[in-house]
Design a protein around this motif. Structure first.
Motif, PDB file in Angstrom:
ATOM      1  N   ASP A  34       0.805  -1.214   0.000  1.00 30.03           N
ATOM      2  CA  ASP A  34       0.000   0.000   0.000  1.00 30.03           C
ATOM      3  C   ASP A  34       0.842   1.269   0.000  1.00 30.03           C
ATOM      4  OD1 ASP A  34       0.980  -0.177   2.546  1.00 30.03           O
ATOM      5  OD2 ASP A  34      -0.978  -0.245   3.542  1.00 30.03           O
ATOM      6  N   VAL A  36       2.741   4.478  -1.498  1.00 32.30           N
ATOM      7  CA  VAL A  36       2.389   5.344  -2.625  1.00 32.30           C
ATOM      8  C   VAL A  36       3.272   4.983  -3.821  1.00 32.30           C
ATOM      9  CG1 VAL A  36       2.185   7.712  -3.456  1.00 32.30           C
ATOM     10  CG2 VAL A  36       1.720   7.181  -1.053  1.00 32.30           C
ATOM     11  N   THR A  37       2.631   4.670  -4.934  1.00 34.41           N
ATOM     12  CA  THR A  37       3.352   4.138  -6.094  1.00 34.41           C
ATOM     13  C   THR A  37       2.779   4.689  -7.393  1.00 34.41           C
ATOM     14  OG1 THR A  37       3.753   2.046  -4.909  1.00 34.41           O
ATOM     15  CG2 THR A  37       4.008   2.006  -7.304  1.00 34.41           C
ATOM     16  N   ILE A  38       3.654   4.920  -8.352  1.00 35.51           N
ATOM     17  CA  ILE A  38       3.219   5.180  -9.715  1.00 35.51           C
ATOM     18  C   ILE A  38       3.519   3.922 -10.519  1.00 35.51           C
ATOM     19  CG2 ILE A  38       3.651   6.470 -11.849  1.00 35.51           C
ATOM     20  CD1 ILE A  38       4.165   8.935 -10.197  1.00 35.51           C
ATOM     21  N   TYR A  39       2.465   3.254 -10.963  1.00 39.07           N
ATOM     22  CA  TYR A  39       2.598   2.084 -11.818  1.00 39.07           C
ATOM     23  C   TYR A  39       2.574   2.590 -13.265  1.00 39.07           C
ATOM     24  CZ  TYR A  39       1.286  -0.377  -7.540  1.00 39.07           C
ATOM     25  OH  TYR A  39       1.235  -0.845  -6.252  1.00 39.07           O
ATOM     26  N   VAL A  64      -5.604   3.147  -5.760  1.00 39.39           N
ATOM     27  CA  VAL A  64      -4.900   3.289  -7.035  1.00 39.39           C
ATOM     28  C   VAL A  64      -5.836   3.882  -8.079  1.00 39.39           C
ATOM     29  CG1 VAL A  64      -3.536   2.104  -8.788  1.00 39.39           C
ATOM     30  CG2 VAL A  64      -3.526   1.253  -6.439  1.00 39.39           C
ATOM     31  N   LEU A 110      -1.157  12.294  -5.486  1.00 39.36           N
ATOM     32  CA  LEU A 110       0.016  11.775  -4.771  1.00 39.36           C
ATOM     33  C   LEU A 110       0.159  12.430  -3.399  1.00 39.36           C
ATOM     34  CD1 LEU A 110       2.533  11.690  -7.757  1.00 39.36           C
ATOM     35  CD2 LEU A 110       1.461   9.711  -6.658  1.00 39.36           C
ATOM     36  N   GLN A 113      -1.525  10.756  -0.650  1.00 37.49           N
ATOM     37  CA  GLN A 113      -1.006   9.416  -0.377  1.00 37.49           C
ATOM     38  C   GLN A 113      -1.769   8.342  -1.139  1.00 37.49           C
ATOM     39  OE1 GLN A 113       1.943   9.055   1.707  1.00 37.49           O
ATOM     40  NE2 GLN A 113       1.776  11.192   1.096  1.00 37.49           N
ATOM     41  N   GLN A 114      -2.172   8.677  -2.360  1.00 35.05           N
ATOM     42  CA  GLN A 114      -2.844   7.741  -3.251  1.00 35.05           C
ATOM     43  C   GLN A 114      -1.904   7.403  -4.408  1.00 35.05           C
ATOM     44  OE1 GLN A 114      -6.708   7.050  -2.797  1.00 35.05           O
ATOM     45  NE2 GLN A 114      -5.719   7.411  -0.852  1.00 35.05           N
ATOM     46  N   SER A 115      -2.100   6.255  -5.022  1.00 31.62           N
ATOM     47  CA  SER A 115      -1.228   5.799  -6.112  1.00 31.62           C
ATOM     48  C   SER A 115      -1.872   6.025  -7.475  1.00 31.62           C
ATOM     49  CB  SER A 115      -0.900   4.313  -5.920  1.00 31.62           C
ATOM     50  OG  SER A 115      -0.196   4.094  -4.716  1.00 31.62           O
ATOM     51  N   ILE A 147       8.521   8.222  -3.483  1.00 32.38           N
ATOM     52  CA  ILE A 147       7.497   7.258  -3.872  1.00 32.38           C
ATOM     53  C   ILE A 147       8.094   6.204  -4.800  1.00 32.38           C
ATOM     54  CG2 ILE A 147       5.682   8.991  -3.655  1.00 32.38           C
ATOM     55  CD1 ILE A 147       5.513   9.085  -6.684  1.00 32.38           C
ATOM     56  N   HIS A 148       7.379   5.111  -4.971  1.00 27.95           N
ATOM     57  CA  HIS A 148       7.865   4.010  -5.800  1.00 27.95           C
ATOM     58  C   HIS A 148       7.419   4.195  -7.254  1.00 27.95           C
ATOM     59  CE1 HIS A 148       7.972   1.157  -2.059  1.00 27.95           C
ATOM     60  NE2 HIS A 148       8.743   2.220  -1.936  1.00 27.95           N
TER      61      HIS A 148
END
Length: 205
Positions: A34, A36-39, A64, A110, A113-115, A147-148
Motif C-alpha cells: 500500500d 504510494v506508487t506510480i505504476y 490506485v 500523490l 497518499q494515493q497511487s 514514492i515508488h
C-alpha cells in the motif's frame, strides 16, 4: 446512494468481463503493497488501465487511480461516469494552455497518499514497440523522490481491442509487475531518467 451502488455494480461487472475476455494473468516481481506508487505501463488498448487495476488485491483498488485523458473520457456522460464514478480515475487535460500545469491533478492525488496508473508514452502504440516517454514521469520523480515507480508490461492487449476497432477478441493477456526502479539519482538528467525507466519496462518483455 443509488449512484454509488450503481457504480459498484458496474465495477463488479466490468472486472468480471475483463477477466473473462483477457484471462489476465498477473505476475509480480515484488508483492503489492500500500505504499504510494506510480505504476507506469506500455499503452496499446483502452483496456490497459482496467487490466492493471483488476490485477490489484481488492483492498488496494481504492488506493490506485488510473490516469486518463480528459478530452476522451468526457466525450459523453457514460464515459465520464465510468472514468470518475466507477474507477475513480484522474483526468488530465492534454491540451492545456501555458498557465496550466497538466500534472496538477496527479500531484494532488500523490499528495493525498494515493497511487497512480500512468502511461508515459502519452498515446496508444501498436503493441510492437515502446516509444519514448513523455517528460511527466521525470517531473513527478523529481517532485516526489520517495514514492515508488513500478514498471508494468502488458502483453497482448493490442490484440484484444485493436486500435480503431470496436470488436473485442478474447485472448489470454498478461500483466507483469516489475520491481520498483531506484529513485531519481542526484544530477541525473531528464533524458537519462526516462531512458532508465523505459529500459526497466522493456526488460520485462
Amino acid at each position: 446512494m443509488i449512484k454509488k451502488l450503481f457504480a459498484k455494480c458496474c465495477r463488479t461487472i466490468l472486472l468480471i468481463v475483463c477477466k473473462l475476455v483477457t484471462g489476465v494473468q498477473a505476475r509480480w516481481y515484488s508483492p503489492p503493497c500500500d505504499a504510494v506508487t506510480i505504476y507506469y505501463a506500455n499503452h496499446t488498448s483502452h483496456l490497459d488501465g482496467l487490466v492493471i487495476w483488476s490485477s490489484f488485491p481488492k483492498k488496494l483498488r481504492k488506493l490506485v487511480h488510473p490516469v486518463v485523458a480528459k478530452d476522451y473520457w468526457e466525450k459523453n456522460s457514460l464515459k465520464k461516469f465510468i472514468a470518475i464514478e466507477v474507477f475513480n480515475s484522474v483526468l488530465i487535460n492534454r491540451h492545456t494552455n501555458t498557465h496550466e500545469n497538466p500534472l496538477q491533478p496527479l500531484i494532488a492525488t500523490l499528495e493525498k497518499q494515493q497511487s497512480l496508473i500512468l502511461f508515459p508514452e502519452g498515446t496508444r502504440g501498436n503493441g510492437e514497440q515502446i516509444v519514448d516517454f513523455k517528460s511527466g514521469l521525470y517531473h513527478l520523480a523529481k517532485q516526489f523522490p520517495h514514492i515508488h515507480f513500478v514498471p508494468v508490461y502488458l502483453n497482448n492487449l493490442n490484440r484484444v481491442l485493436p486500435k480503431g476497432s470496436k470488436l473485442v477478441v478474447p485472448i489470454i493477456c498478461s500483466a507483469i509487475f516489475g520491481s520498483a526502479i531506484s529513485p531519481l539519482h542526484e544530477n541525473e538528467s531528464k533524458a537519462d531518467f526516462l531512458l532508465r525507466a523505459k529500459q526497466a519496462l522493456k526488460d520485462l518483455i
